[in-house]
Design a protein around this motif. Sequence first.
Motif, PDB file in Angstrom:
ATOM      1  N   GLY A  19       0.860  -1.173   0.000  1.00 31.80           N
ATOM      2  CA  GLY A  19       0.000   0.000   0.000  1.00 31.80           C
ATOM      3  C   GLY A  19       0.899   1.227   0.000  1.00 31.80           C
ATOM      4  O   GLY A  19       2.007   1.194   0.536  1.00 31.80           O
ATOM      5  N   PHE A  20       0.462   2.318  -0.592  1.00 29.32           N
ATOM      6  CA  PHE A  20       1.334   3.478  -0.713  1.00 29.32           C
ATOM      7  C   PHE A  20       0.514   4.752  -0.635  1.00 29.32           C
ATOM      8  O   PHE A  20      -0.529   4.873  -1.286  1.00 29.32           O
ATOM      9  CB  PHE A  20       2.076   3.431  -2.060  1.00 29.32           C
ATOM     10  CG  PHE A  20       3.233   4.388  -2.141  1.00 29.32           C
ATOM     11  CD1 PHE A  20       4.502   3.982  -1.776  1.00 29.32           C
ATOM     12  CD2 PHE A  20       3.051   5.683  -2.562  1.00 29.32           C
ATOM     13  CE1 PHE A  20       5.574   4.859  -1.837  1.00 29.32           C
ATOM     14  CE2 PHE A  20       4.110   6.574  -2.621  1.00 29.32           C
ATOM     15  CZ  PHE A  20       5.375   6.152  -2.262  1.00 29.32           C
ATOM     16  N   VAL A  21       0.992   5.709   0.156  1.00 31.77           N
ATOM     17  CA  VAL A  21       0.402   7.045   0.192  1.00 31.77           C
ATOM     18  C   VAL A  21       1.538   8.050   0.262  1.00 31.77           C
ATOM     19  O   VAL A  21       2.545   7.825   0.939  1.00 31.77           O
ATOM     20  CB  VAL A  21      -0.579   7.226   1.382  1.00 31.77           C
ATOM     21  CG1 VAL A  21       0.110   7.069   2.718  1.00 31.77           C
ATOM     22  CG2 VAL A  21      -1.284   8.570   1.300  1.00 31.77           C
ATOM     23  N   SER A  22       1.407   9.136  -0.493  1.00 35.97           N
ATOM     24  CA  SER A  22       2.435  10.170  -0.503  1.00 35.97           C
ATOM     25  C   SER A  22       1.787  11.517  -0.218  1.00 35.97           C
ATOM     26  O   SER A  22       0.746  11.852  -0.775  1.00 35.97           O
ATOM     27  CB  SER A  22       3.144  10.216  -1.857  1.00 35.97           C
ATOM     28  OG  SER A  22       4.210  11.140  -1.815  1.00 35.97           O
ATOM     29  N   LEU A  23       2.409  12.275   0.667  1.00 30.82           N
ATOM     30  CA  LEU A  23       1.892  13.574   1.093  1.00 30.82           C
ATOM     31  C   LEU A  23       2.959  14.642   0.897  1.00 30.82           C
ATOM     32  O   LEU A  23       4.143  14.352   0.956  1.00 30.82           O
ATOM     33  CB  LEU A  23       1.526  13.509   2.582  1.00 30.82           C
ATOM     34  CG  LEU A  23       0.613  12.349   2.970  1.00 30.82           C
ATOM     35  CD1 LEU A  23       0.679  12.106   4.451  1.00 30.82           C
ATOM     36  CD2 LEU A  23      -0.793  12.634   2.527  1.00 30.82           C
ATOM     37  N   GLY A  24       2.534  15.872   0.695  1.00 31.19           N
ATOM     38  CA  GLY A  24       3.484  16.966   0.738  1.00 31.19           C
ATOM     39  C   GLY A  24       3.812  17.620  -0.585  1.00 31.19           C
ATOM     40  O   GLY A  24       3.032  17.603  -1.528  1.00 31.19           O
ATOM     41  N   CYS A  25       5.002  18.146  -0.638  1.00 33.36           N
ATOM     42  CA  CYS A  25       5.474  19.028  -1.692  1.00 33.36           C
ATOM     43  C   CYS A  25       5.852  18.280  -2.978  1.00 33.36           C
ATOM     44  O   CYS A  25       5.862  17.050  -3.005  1.00 33.36           O
ATOM     45  CB  CYS A  25       6.687  19.803  -1.173  1.00 33.36           C
ATOM     46  SG  CYS A  25       8.126  18.740  -0.886  1.00 33.36           S
ATOM     47  N   PRO A  26       6.208  19.019  -4.039  1.00 37.64           N
ATOM     48  CA  PRO A  26       6.644  18.371  -5.282  1.00 37.64           C
ATOM     49  C   PRO A  26       7.865  17.453  -5.085  1.00 37.64           C
ATOM     50  O   PRO A  26       7.984  16.433  -5.764  1.00 37.64           O
ATOM     51  CB  PRO A  26       6.993  19.542  -6.194  1.00 37.64           C
ATOM     52  CG  PRO A  26       6.110  20.657  -5.720  1.00 37.64           C
ATOM     53  CD  PRO A  26       6.048  20.465  -4.214  1.00 37.64           C
ATOM     54  N   LYS A  27       8.750  17.772  -4.155  1.00 38.44           N
ATOM     55  CA  LYS A  27       9.897  16.889  -3.874  1.00 38.44           C
ATOM     56  C   LYS A  27       9.407  15.542  -3.377  1.00 38.44           C
ATOM     57  O   LYS A  27       9.899  14.487  -3.800  1.00 38.44           O
ATOM     58  CB  LYS A  27      10.811  17.538  -2.826  1.00 38.44           C
ATOM     59  CG  LYS A  27      11.866  16.625  -2.224  1.00 38.44           C
ATOM     60  CD  LYS A  27      13.142  16.613  -3.032  1.00 38.44           C
ATOM     61  CE  LYS A  27      14.274  15.902  -2.335  1.00 38.44           C
ATOM     62  NZ  LYS A  27      14.277  14.470  -2.509  1.00 38.44           N
ATOM     63  N   ALA A  28       8.415  15.546  -2.485  1.00 33.18           N
ATOM     64  CA  ALA A  28       7.840  14.291  -2.004  1.00 33.18           C
ATOM     65  C   ALA A  28       7.194  13.527  -3.153  1.00 33.18           C
ATOM     66  O   ALA A  28       7.289  12.300  -3.226  1.00 33.18           O
ATOM     67  CB  ALA A  28       6.819  14.551  -0.891  1.00 33.18           C
ATOM     68  N   GLY A  29       6.552  14.241  -4.070  1.00 30.84           N
ATOM     69  CA  GLY A  29       5.955  13.598  -5.236  1.00 30.84           C
ATOM     70  C   GLY A  29       6.990  12.942  -6.121  1.00 30.84           C
ATOM     71  O   GLY A  29       6.793  11.823  -6.613  1.00 30.84           O
ATOM     72  N   ALA A  30       8.114  13.632  -6.328  1.00 30.30           N
ATOM     73  CA  ALA A  30       9.200  13.057  -7.131  1.00 30.30           C
ATOM     74  C   ALA A  30       9.798  11.839  -6.432  1.00 30.30           C
ATOM     75  O   ALA A  30      10.077  10.815  -7.076  1.00 30.30           O
ATOM     76  CB  ALA A  30      10.277  14.113  -7.379  1.00 30.30           C
ATOM     77  N   ASP A  31       9.977  11.930  -5.120  1.00 27.74           N
ATOM     78  CA  ASP A  31      10.474  10.779  -4.349  1.00 27.74           C
ATOM     79  C   ASP A  31       9.507   9.604  -4.453  1.00 27.74           C
ATOM     80  O   ASP A  31       9.922   8.456  -4.605  1.00 27.74           O
ATOM     81  CB  ASP A  31      10.668  11.146  -2.877  1.00 27.74           C
ATOM     82  CG  ASP A  31      11.843  12.073  -2.642  1.00 27.74           C
ATOM     83  OD1 ASP A  31      12.672  12.259  -3.554  1.00 27.74           O
ATOM     84  OD2 ASP A  31      11.918  12.628  -1.529  1.00 27.74           O
TER      85      ASP A  31
END
Length: 113
Positions: A19-31
């Motif tokens: 399962g995966f969830v990503s939060l935050g800024c564009p850097k977090a999105g790229a990560d």
Amino acid sequence: MVIFYIDNEVIKTNIPKVGFVSLGCPKAGADAERILTQLRAEGYEISKSYEQSDLVVVNTCGFIDSAIEESLEAIGEAMDKNGRGIVTGCLGAKKGSLKPHIRMCWQSQAHTH
């Protein structure tokens, strides 16, 4: 068949599900994109359900109070629904910030500032 261990529990599965969830800024999105690409390359299936996952990755943000709160809520939800998780991102890199929420924290060099 893939065999791996989480908290001394043997997990046997044909295709490990994450399962995966990503939060935050564009850097977090790229990560998040890099993490997802690597997971898929290694043969993991990305699951839309925490309950049906072998573990949950929560990619966090830790720069402003509202982002920290959202990240802590996401970690709590993942742990409540699954019980096995990995925390990545900025909040995971802040020493001591997750102690009441998780049992173990590992910080990679890539996330140090």
